[in-house]
Design a protein around this motif. Structure first.
Motif, mmCIF file in Angstrom:
data_model
loop_
_atom_site.group_PDB
_atom_site.id
_atom_site.type_symbol
_atom_site.label_atom_id
_atom_site.label_comp_id
_atom_site.label_asym_id
_atom_site.label_seq_id
_atom_site.Cartn_x
_atom_site.Cartn_y
_atom_site.Cartn_z
ATOM 1 N N LYS A 110 0.822 -1.209 0.000
ATOM 2 C CA LYS A 110 0.000 0.000 0.000
ATOM 3 C C LYS A 110 0.858 1.263 0.000
ATOM 4 O O LYS A 110 0.576 2.222 -0.726
ATOM 5 C CB LYS A 110 -0.925 -0.007 1.215
ATOM 6 N N ARG A 111 1.903 1.268 0.801
ATOM 7 C CA ARG A 111 2.698 2.480 0.961
ATOM 8 C C ARG A 111 3.695 2.697 -0.174
ATOM 9 O O ARG A 111 3.865 3.816 -0.666
ATOM 10 C CB ARG A 111 3.460 2.442 2.294
ATOM 11 N N TYR A 112 4.379 1.619 -0.597
ATOM 12 C CA TYR A 112 5.454 1.806 -1.566
ATOM 13 C C TYR A 112 5.609 0.543 -2.405
ATOM 14 O O TYR A 112 6.489 -0.288 -2.167
ATOM 15 C CB TYR A 112 6.762 2.118 -0.827
ATOM 16 N N PRO A 113 4.741 0.361 -3.392
ATOM 17 C CA PRO A 113 4.745 -0.884 -4.182
ATOM 18 C C PRO A 113 5.993 -1.067 -5.037
ATOM 19 O O PRO A 113 6.181 -2.149 -5.613
ATOM 20 C CB PRO A 113 3.490 -0.741 -5.054
ATOM 21 N N LEU A 114 6.866 -0.067 -5.134
ATOM 22 C CA LEU A 114 8.078 -0.202 -5.940
ATOM 23 C C LEU A 114 9.106 -1.109 -5.269
ATOM 24 O O LEU A 114 10.018 -1.610 -5.931
ATOM 25 C CB LEU A 114 8.707 1.174 -6.188
ATOM 26 N N THR A 115 8.977 -1.331 -3.975
ATOM 27 C CA THR A 115 9.952 -2.151 -3.249
ATOM 28 C C THR A 115 9.718 -3.635 -3.520
ATOM 29 O O THR A 115 8.591 -4.127 -3.439
ATOM 30 C CB THR A 115 9.859 -1.886 -1.739
ATOM 31 N N GLU A 116 10.805 -4.337 -3.809
ATOM 32 C CA GLU A 116 10.746 -5.790 -3.962
ATOM 33 C C GLU A 116 10.944 -6.433 -2.587
ATOM 34 O O GLU A 116 11.881 -6.090 -1.871
ATOM 35 C CB GLU A 116 11.841 -6.256 -4.915
ATOM 36 N N VAL A 117 10.060 -7.359 -2.233
ATOM 37 C CA VAL A 117 10.110 -8.007 -0.922
ATOM 38 C C VAL A 117 10.553 -9.452 -1.080
ATOM 39 O O VAL A 117 10.011 -10.191 -1.903
ATOM 40 C CB VAL A 117 8.735 -7.955 -0.217
ATOM 41 N N LYS A 118 11.563 -9.835 -0.271
ATOM 42 C CA LYS A 118 12.045 -11.218 -0.248
ATOM 43 C C LYS A 118 11.765 -11.796 1.138
ATOM 44 O O LYS A 118 12.139 -11.197 2.139
ATOM 45 C CB LYS A 118 13.535 -11.278 -0.555
ATOM 46 N N THR A 172 1.411 8.090 -1.127
ATOM 47 C CA THR A 172 0.488 9.227 -1.158
ATOM 48 C C THR A 172 1.221 10.512 -0.805
ATOM 49 O O THR A 172 1.075 11.542 -1.475
ATOM 50 C CB THR A 172 -0.682 8.995 -0.180
ATOM 51 N N GLU A 173 2.046 10.445 0.240
ATOM 52 C CA GLU A 173 2.820 11.619 0.631
ATOM 53 C C GLU A 173 3.842 11.976 -0.436
ATOM 54 O O GLU A 173 4.092 13.165 -0.704
ATOM 55 C CB GLU A 173 3.514 11.365 1.964
ATOM 56 N N HIS A 229 4.120 15.421 -2.412
ATOM 57 C CA HIS A 229 5.387 16.166 -2.432
ATOM 58 C C HIS A 229 5.822 16.464 -3.865
ATOM 59 O O HIS A 229 6.246 17.585 -4.175
ATOM 60 C CB HIS A 229 6.462 15.348 -1.713
ATOM 61 N N LEU A 230 5.701 15.470 -4.739
ATOM 62 C CA LEU A 230 6.079 15.679 -6.133
ATOM 63 C C LEU A 230 5.177 16.712 -6.795
ATOM 64 O O LEU A 230 5.646 17.531 -7.603
ATOM 65 C CB LEU A 230 6.012 14.349 -6.892
#
Length: 402
Positions: free
Chosen positions: A159-167, A265-266, A270-271
């Protein structure tokens, strides 16, 4: 005649009597540890005493391995076990099978002991803490693959940062095998550079449930990690050794996910704010440049380049005349100065003095004669006049009276 017995017979008899006594077969004894020693065999030998008496005790390696704290001399404890006679010495002692600190649980004591030990080594020092990456590309989560904590973290990270890959490195987080698995997973992630951030932890539970994160092996694995580590164990009140060693402590696993990544969202807000500011600055700059172009458009050089060149030629002529005039003034000043210096030099010239009727006398070595005392009759001298030289011989010397 009374029967005579061997020493070993008496000791064996006493051993049997002690073992037959059910009261002595299972006891809990309160006392203070004294002369506590651990032998290379792994057996523990100590004395349990109170204000009036003492009893020798032994805890064999099998029982000692189950201790979750480090017994120390002077510690108040409750010892459990049986009392029996050791036939070789004929002495009775407590064969201890359990040892618990009096007043507090053994887990609490073990926690404080390890905490003090690692703190003394500097593993909790603030300067050892690593900064977390602001935008982590890969996050390694070390926890149980079946726990609710994992699903909460994955949900928040997506939800917060879907660009991160999680292992996910699935491990047991409870039980005797858990510490070794957790420590091994941390070292594995570091060895193969699996992530630029590690989250390790589990959901809430009792102190026994969370004990894997109070294990020294896990603490040292976290301390040795060159990848920043977030410790996320239990709920807000729960505190483990891992929390002290980690680069950042999270109150809960969900909180760890929030601390690990920024909120998209933040970031979007900001962008958007940065985009609006950039547009404002670009609009202002374009306006300034338009005004500058308008000013240049009305400039005489652009409207009539030949007139502009004529103006520059006139300016060059004017500058040239000023430079020539300045140079002429400088030459005149230097010529005047030269004349003054020449006049002074001429006035100070010895030849000028000679032209007024004076002369200069030199001895045979060419030195100026300054006193008649330096001369003797018969000396050859040279007299310098204004228009030449004359050689002479000293015939008479007269010294003026003073």
């Amino acid at each position: 005649m009374a029967e005579i017995f061997e020493v070993s017979q008496i000791n064996e008899y006493l051993r049997q009597r002690f073992e037959a006594d059910e009261f002595l077969g299972s006891l809990l004894i309160r006392g203070e540890l004294s002369n506590y020693k651990i032998y290379p065999s792994g057996h523990h030998y100590f004395t349990l005493k109170d204000s009036q008496s003492a009893i020798r005790c032994v805890m064999f390696k099998g029982s000692a391995m189950r201790l979750r704290f480090r017994p120390e001399t002077g510690m108040k404890v409750i010892a459990g076990g049986r009392i029996a006679v050791f036939p070789r010495d004929g002495a009775y002692q407590l064969y201890c099978t359990s040892l618990t600190p009096e007043g507090v649980g053994d887990l609490h004591v073990a926690f404080e002991q390890l905490k003090l030990k690692l703190q003394a080594e500097g593993l909790f020092a603030r300067e050892r803490k690593q900064a977390l990456p602001r935008f982590p590309h890969r996050i390694a989560i070390i926890t149980s693959s079946a726990g609710a904590a994992l699903h909460d973290m994955l949900r928040i990270l997506r939800k917060r940062y879907p660009l991160t890959e999680v292992k996910l490195l699935g491990v047991r987080v409870q039980g005797a095998e858990a510490p070794a698995e957790i420590a091994g997973a941390i070292r594995y992630a570091n060895r193969w550079e699996l992530a630029d951030l590690i989250i390790t932890g589990r959901g809430g539970g009792s102190m026994e449930d969370l004990w894997a994160f109070n294990d020294e092996r896990v603490a040292r694995a976290i301390a040795d990690s060159h990848i920043p580590v977030i410790s996320a164990v239990g709920h807000e009140p729960d505190v483990t050794i891992s929390d002290f060693v980690a680069d950042l402590r999270a109150a809960t696993p969900s909180n760890a996910a929030e601390l690990a990544v920024p909120d998209q969202t933040e970031l979007r807000q900001h962008l958007a704010a940065q985009r609006a500011m950039l547009l404002t600055l670009m609009t202002r700059r374009l306006k300034q440049e338009r005004q500058r172009v308008a000013q240049l458009t009305g400039a005489r050089a652009l409207r009539d380049p030949k007139n502009y060149i004529d103006d520059r030629r006139m300016q060059l002529d004017y500058t040239q005349r000023r430079l020539i005039a300045a140079l002429q003034r400088l030459v005149a000043q230097q010529r005047e100065r030269f004349v003054r210096l020449t006049s002074k030099l001429d006035a100070m010239s010895p030849l000028k003095v000679l032209s007024r009727g004076y002369s200069m006398t030199f001895d045979a070595q060419g030195h100026v004669v300054r006193s008649v005392r330096t001369l003797s009759c018969g000396d050859r001298i040279t007299v310098r006049l204004a228009d030449g030289r004359a050689s002479a011989e000293v015939r008479e010397i007269q010294e003026d009276a003073t």
